[in-house]
Write an enzyme that holds these catalytic residues in place. Structure first.
Site, PDB file in Angstrom:
ATOM      1  N   THR A 182       0.854  -1.191   0.000  1.00 21.36           N
ATOM      2  CA  THR A 182       0.000   0.000   0.000  1.00 21.36           C
ATOM      3  C   THR A 182       0.888   1.238   0.000  1.00 21.36           C
ATOM      4  O   THR A 182       1.966   1.230   0.579  1.00 21.36           O
ATOM      5  CB  THR A 182      -0.870  -0.026   1.271  1.00 21.36           C
ATOM      6  OG1 THR A 182      -1.786  -1.107   1.166  1.00 21.36           O
ATOM      7  CG2 THR A 182      -1.642   1.277   1.479  1.00 21.36           C
ATOM      8  N   GLY A 236      -5.219  -4.768   6.955  1.00 20.87           N
ATOM      9  CA  GLY A 236      -6.313  -3.813   6.913  1.00 20.87           C
ATOM     10  C   GLY A 236      -7.425  -4.082   7.908  1.00 20.87           C
ATOM     11  O   GLY A 236      -7.961  -3.152   8.521  1.00 20.87           O
TER      12      GLY A 236
HETATM   13  N1  GLY Z   1      -3.807  -1.959   4.348  1.00 17.57           N
HETATM   14  C1  GLY Z   1      -4.329  -2.185   3.065  1.00 17.57           C
HETATM   15  C2  GLY Z   1      -5.411  -3.153   3.044  1.00 17.57           C
HETATM   16  O1  GLY Z   1      -5.504  -3.976   3.942  1.00 17.57           O
HETATM   17  O2  GLY Z   1      -6.183  -3.133   2.127  1.00 17.57           O
END
Ligand code: GLY
Length: 319
Positions: A182, A236
């Site tokens: 990310t 996430g």
């Molecule tokens: N941190 C990015 C995701 O989990 O989509």
């Protein structure tokens, strides 16, 4: 505290500053190919220069974080834009957000395909609609009507990500692979305003339709001139369930913790949910902090002197 690695530094107030990340992940020192590290560091370097060029010209923190993230979305090294990870059925779905600390407004897109720079679409949502978060195919039509660059879904798919998905589906994970990636940016501009932006393809092999923390304001992205701008990376679901970015904000604004301590404490909340990752954050006084609990996090910062510093492991970027 000892499992949390990172950096804190302080610059004079309203001297512009920018930090970026290229993702935290399950990477082991010595097992990520040197060429891959060099390529990622080059991308971070270019991103920092693009964002600081905006700030040095007196541009806004919002313009700077968008400019910095666009560079990373266009770089196949990272899990955003072209080269993002693939869903379980081989597709690419992007999430992105931008937050403006001056107005405390934000815009985000989730689960979109076909927009070359999803962070620009998030900016459109913030600036040109009454909404905060839009998802799905209608966002492509909005992007088209606003003149954003589009691309067919296959344009975003790279051989490296196809191989990664095939390995995952065989039940093996290459030791040299970084699963995160990310991207994000935080900035303080010459007017003293803060902004944050985050963009991602999510998690490799995720269900189609899964939405991560990046576009959820208060989870992966946040900005408020009174406290901080934050962009997160990592597992996430744990960041969502921890309301991570808002937790950082609350610890600074309400509990009066310094920014570095607030980020560490919020990462411990993520850790209690067995999540790892990291964040970049900047405060109104120019404090920058970039802590992480994963093995490494691609990250970097630049101040008005214009000398980008980038690195991945804890020992990188030591002052
Ligand atoms: N941190 C990015 C995701 O989990 O989509």
């Amino acid at each position: 505290m000892k499992s949390i690695r990172g950096l804190s530094a302080v610059w004079p107030a309203v001297a512009p500053v920018l930090a970026v990340h290229g993702g935290a992940g399950h990477i082991v020192a010595g097992q990520l190919h040197a060429t891959r590290v060099a390529a990622a560091n080059h991308g971070l370097h270019q991103s920092l220069l693009a964002g600081m060029a905006v700030l040095r010209d007196g541009g806004s923190a919002v313009d700077a974080v968008v400019a910095a993230v666009v560079v990373l979305e266009d770089d196949e090294q990272f899990n955003a834009g072209k080269g993002a990870v693939l869903t379980v059925d081989g597709g690419v779905e992007h999430d992105a957000a931008v937050a403006d600390g001056a107005t405390r407004r934000a815009g985000a897109v989730a689960c979109v395909s076909g927009i070359r720079n999803p962070v620009r679409a998030a900016r459109v949502v913030m600036d040109r609609t009454p909404h905060v978060l839009l998802s799905g195919a209608a966002v492509v039509e909005l992007a088209r009507s606003e003149g954003l660059a589009l691309a067919p879904g296959r344009w975003f798919v790279t051989p490296r990500r196809q191989e990664q998905l095939a390995r995952l589906q065989r039940g093996c994970r290459a030791e040299s692979e970084m699963t995160g990636g990310t991207v994000g940016a935080v900035a303080l501009d010459v007017e003293g305003h803060l902004a944050a932006a985050t963009s991602t393809g999510g998690s490799a092999g995720q269900f189609a339709g899964r939405i991560g923390d990046a576009p959820l304001i208060g989870a992966g992205t946040w900005a408020d001139d009174r406290s901080c701008a934050v962009s997160a990376t990592g597992d996430g679901e744990a960041f969502i369930l921890s309301a991570f970015a808002h937790e950082v904000d609350a610890l600074v604004r309400i509990a009066a913790l310094d920014l570095g301590t607030a980020c560490h404490q919020a990462l411990r909340v993520v850790g209690a949910r067995t999540g790892t990752g990291g964040c970049i954050a900047v405060g109104p006084d120019g404090t920058v902090t970039m802590p992480f609990t994963s093995a490494g996090m691609f990250r970097g910062w630049i101040d008005a002197a214009g000398d980008p510093r980038v690195g991945m492991f804890a020992e990188d970027l030591c002052q």
